[in-house]
Design a protein around this motif. Sequence first.
Motif, PDB file in Angstrom:
ATOM      1  N   ALA A  17      -3.238  -6.392  17.263  1.00  0.00           N
ATOM      2  CA  ALA A  17      -2.561  -6.017  16.019  1.00  0.00           C
ATOM      3  C   ALA A  17      -1.785  -7.163  15.381  1.00  0.00           C
ATOM      4  CB  ALA A  17      -1.630  -4.826  16.270  1.00  0.00           C
ATOM      5  N   HIS A  18      -1.214  -8.025  16.199  1.00  0.00           N
ATOM      6  CA  HIS A  18      -0.376  -9.099  15.655  1.00  0.00           C
ATOM      7  C   HIS A  18      -1.080 -10.454  15.678  1.00  0.00           C
ATOM      8  CE1 HIS A  18       2.907  -6.247  15.487  1.00  0.00           C
ATOM      9  NE2 HIS A  18       2.692  -5.938  16.751  1.00  0.00           N
ATOM     10  N   SER A  19      -2.402 -10.413  15.912  1.00  0.00           N
ATOM     11  CA  SER A  19      -3.159 -11.661  15.873  1.00  0.00           C
ATOM     12  C   SER A  19      -3.346 -12.119  14.434  1.00  0.00           C
ATOM     13  CB  SER A  19      -4.526 -11.464  16.537  1.00  0.00           C
ATOM     14  OG  SER A  19      -4.368 -11.008  17.866  1.00  0.00           O
ATOM     15  N   GLY A  20      -3.636 -13.372  14.267  1.00  0.00           N
ATOM     16  CA  GLY A  20      -3.838 -13.919  12.933  1.00  0.00           C
ATOM     17  C   GLY A  20      -4.994 -13.257  12.217  1.00  0.00           C
ATOM     18  N   GLY A  21      -4.808 -12.961  10.935  1.00  0.00           N
ATOM     19  CA  GLY A  21      -5.863 -12.383  10.115  1.00  0.00           C
ATOM     20  C   GLY A  21      -5.985 -10.878  10.202  1.00  0.00           C
ATOM     21  N   GLU A  33       3.794  -4.530   0.550  1.00  0.00           N
ATOM     22  CA  GLU A  33       3.919  -4.047   1.915  1.00  0.00           C
ATOM     23  C   GLU A  33       3.012  -4.845   2.846  1.00  0.00           C
ATOM     24  OE1 GLU A  33       6.071  -1.848   2.658  1.00  0.00           O
ATOM     25  OE2 GLU A  33       6.406  -0.542   0.914  1.00  0.00           O
ATOM     26  N   ARG A  34       3.359  -4.820   4.125  1.00  0.00           N
ATOM     27  CA  ARG A  34       2.516  -5.448   5.146  1.00  0.00           C
ATOM     28  C   ARG A  34       1.549  -4.396   5.679  1.00  0.00           C
ATOM     29  NH1 ARG A  34       2.906  -6.861  10.796  1.00  0.00           N
ATOM     30  NH2 ARG A  34       2.039  -8.943  11.197  1.00  0.00           N
ATOM     31  N   ARG A  35       0.271  -4.660   5.529  1.00  0.00           N
ATOM     32  CA  ARG A  35      -0.730  -3.672   5.899  1.00  0.00           C
ATOM     33  C   ARG A  35      -1.851  -4.310   6.723  1.00  0.00           C
ATOM     34  NH1 ARG A  35       2.763  -0.580   4.918  1.00  0.00           N
ATOM     35  NH2 ARG A  35       2.733   1.113   3.373  1.00  0.00           N
ATOM     36  N   ALA A  36      -2.566  -3.470   7.461  1.00  0.00           N
ATOM     37  CA  ALA A  36      -3.729  -3.924   8.229  1.00  0.00           C
ATOM     38  C   ALA A  36      -4.827  -4.341   7.268  1.00  0.00           C
ATOM     39  CB  ALA A  36      -4.223  -2.798   9.130  1.00  0.00           C
ATOM     40  N   THR A  37      -5.566  -5.372   7.619  1.00  0.00           N
ATOM     41  CA  THR A  37      -6.715  -5.781   6.825  1.00  0.00           C
ATOM     42  C   THR A  37      -7.857  -4.791   7.054  1.00  0.00           C
ATOM     43  OG1 THR A  37      -7.621  -7.165   8.588  1.00  0.00           O
ATOM     44  CG2 THR A  37      -6.067  -8.216   7.046  1.00  0.00           C
ATOM     45  N   TRP A  38      -8.826  -4.809   6.152  1.00  0.00           N
ATOM     46  CA  TRP A  38      -9.988  -3.943   6.326  1.00  0.00           C
ATOM     47  C   TRP A  38     -10.752  -4.311   7.601  1.00  0.00           C
ATOM     48  CZ3 TRP A  38     -11.310   0.572   4.469  1.00  0.00           C
ATOM     49  CH2 TRP A  38     -10.777   0.993   3.229  1.00  0.00           C
ATOM     50  N   LEU A  39     -10.779  -5.605   7.932  1.00  0.00           N
ATOM     51  CA  LEU A  39     -11.471  -6.043   9.142  1.00  0.00           C
ATOM     52  C   LEU A  39     -10.856  -5.397  10.367  1.00  0.00           C
ATOM     53  CD1 LEU A  39     -13.458  -7.816  10.718  1.00  0.00           C
ATOM     54  CD2 LEU A  39     -11.739  -9.664  10.652  1.00  0.00           C
TER      55      LEU A  39
END
Length: 362
Positions: A17-21, A33-39
């Motif tokens: 979850a906290h890895s780059g990208g 806001e800080r959100r998860a990427t689609w990837l």
Amino acid sequence: MVYLLPLVWVAFTGLMAHSGGMMHRERVLGKEERRATWLYAMIVMLPVILLAGMRSSYFADTYAYVKGYLALPDFWSEKLEYIKNLTKDRGFYTFEVLISVVAPGRARVFLMLISLIQGFCLMKTYRRYSEDYWFAIFVFVAVTDIYSWMYNGIRQFMAVAIIFGASGWIFKRKYVQAILAILFASLFHQSALIMIPIIFFVQGKPWNWKMLLILVGALVVMNFSGLFTRFLDSALQETQYSAMVSDWTSWGDDGTNPLRVLVYSVPTIISLFCRKKIQQSGDRVVQIACNMGIVSTALYLVSMVTSGIFMGRLPIYCSLYSNGILLPWELKHVCGKTVRTVANICYVLFFFVQMHFTWGLI
């Protein structure tokens, strides 16, 4: 042990979850806001979708749907006649017929497409509106909603997923679009119509007078469950649910397990003590999710003294908001990391209790 795989996979992806990208900044209802990427969203959810789509044909009511799909007529004229004669949930069965045109006799394709639609709607809304996408999916798996709904209750969860996927219109108060989405979802399962009044009730401050009225109503029903049951039986006489009360009585359905009611009520209980902070946040999404949680709790309380099979299926329309949007916000802004760790452990324990002791699947 295959039933452990979704939880194991989601737990593993939590390490990423906290890895780059995996996270980025985007605007949500006018705020950055800080959100998860689609990837990352797809990494977490896609294997869950695939496992649900490849489930055993004998899991819960899956066999009945597979049997119905394989029994569909082969020729266009017969298919059209079949659709013409449908009397309930026409959207779902028409969808079923359309799939049979391109994949005749291939029930696995049918199940996989349904799983993809349901999973995508969950992924789309949680990625956009939850402060912690990973935790939202983790809770969905850990409270066994994945098995209660993606593996079972197919028609109703299609309706639930369609409405949940259209949540942006509810949050933005675009009522015409939201109602159209609900009406479309009701073609898959008529119970979706309950969301038309709910999308209006949940607007406004958390724990407002409308929410208190709903909770009081639930408590009254709990104390006069016999009277409520007779009223419900009379009110449903001219609908497709006319036999609902007699069915749950004959099946010996004694209501939703109190432990499940408690687990699903956790976000609502926490919100009672931090309602001022939720209000002061000015976050419309969280406030609506809070009120959705109250409605979910009220429905669960009613189902505890009536029917878990029928009444206990209604809260899912609202509990997706409280479990996956409200709770992550509460853990981040109110409870802190220690409580979050305890919550993770408790949800895993609930998963084990439900899967091992209640259902005997692991």
